[in-house]
Enzyme design. Structure first.
Site, mmCIF file in Angstrom:
data_model
loop_
_atom_site.group_PDB
_atom_site.id
_atom_site.type_symbol
_atom_site.label_atom_id
_atom_site.label_comp_id
_atom_site.label_asym_id
_atom_site.label_seq_id
_atom_site.Cartn_x
_atom_site.Cartn_y
_atom_site.Cartn_z
ATOM 1 N N ASP A 15 0.865 -1.120 -0.032
ATOM 2 C CA ASP A 15 -0.039 -0.112 0.013
ATOM 3 C C ASP A 15 1.008 1.227 0.123
ATOM 4 O O ASP A 15 2.117 1.095 -0.160
ATOM 5 C CB ASP A 15 -0.818 -0.043 1.185
ATOM 6 N N VAL A 16 0.070 2.204 0.196
ATOM 7 C CA VAL A 16 0.852 3.561 0.118
ATOM 8 C C VAL A 16 2.064 3.940 1.295
ATOM 9 O O VAL A 16 2.770 4.570 1.196
ATOM 10 C CB VAL A 16 -0.008 4.878 0.145
#
Length: 138
Positions: A15-16
């Site tokens: 994810d980020v």
């Protein structure tokens, strides 16, 4: 009955924040369960021959440590418990570099009659731990 499945963490798994997203762990676990059932095909074939399928009814996932792009993980899958009509599958995801525990899970599957959708009692040669199957895999 046990099996192992190795997975390399790819860019689309993170994810980020740069670590594997929780939803991807569920996918890693599912891939490893498919591999487990592939490796223990006689039990699955006996179920299907009798019109029995199985469905996940509960999944408990414990996040322990982050995994990042390029990490090599191993998912260890085994049967923890067999109930009247359910099987609890235990899974651990470990980092191959240092063997640290990344996540662990317990997944409960219920055996179901495909025609009626009702639970099926586990006994005799459909019992995964007493089926007489060679346990040499994994």
């Amino acid at each position: 009955m046990k099996s192992t499945t190795d997975i390399r963490v790819r860019g689309y798994h993170v994810d980020v924040f740069g670590h594997v997203n929780h939803a991807r762990y569920v996918e890693f676990l599912e891939e490893a369960r498919w591999a487990f059932f592939d490796q223990h095909r006689p039990v699955v074939d006996r179920l299907h021959a009798r019109g029995i399928s199985h469905a996940v009814v509960r999944l408990v996932l414990n996040y322990r440590q982050p995994a990042r792009v390029g990490d090599d993980l191993r998912v260890v899958t085994s049967i923890k418990e067999v109930g009247r009509s359910s099987v609890v599958v235990a899974q651990e995801i470990v980092h191959l570099g240092d063997n640290r525990l990344v996540a662990d899970a317990e997944i409960t599957n219920v055996l179901l009659d495909r025609e009626t959708g009702r639970p099926v009692s586990i006994h005799g040669d459909i019992h995964p731990l007493t089926s007489g199957e060679d346990n040499g895999h994994g």
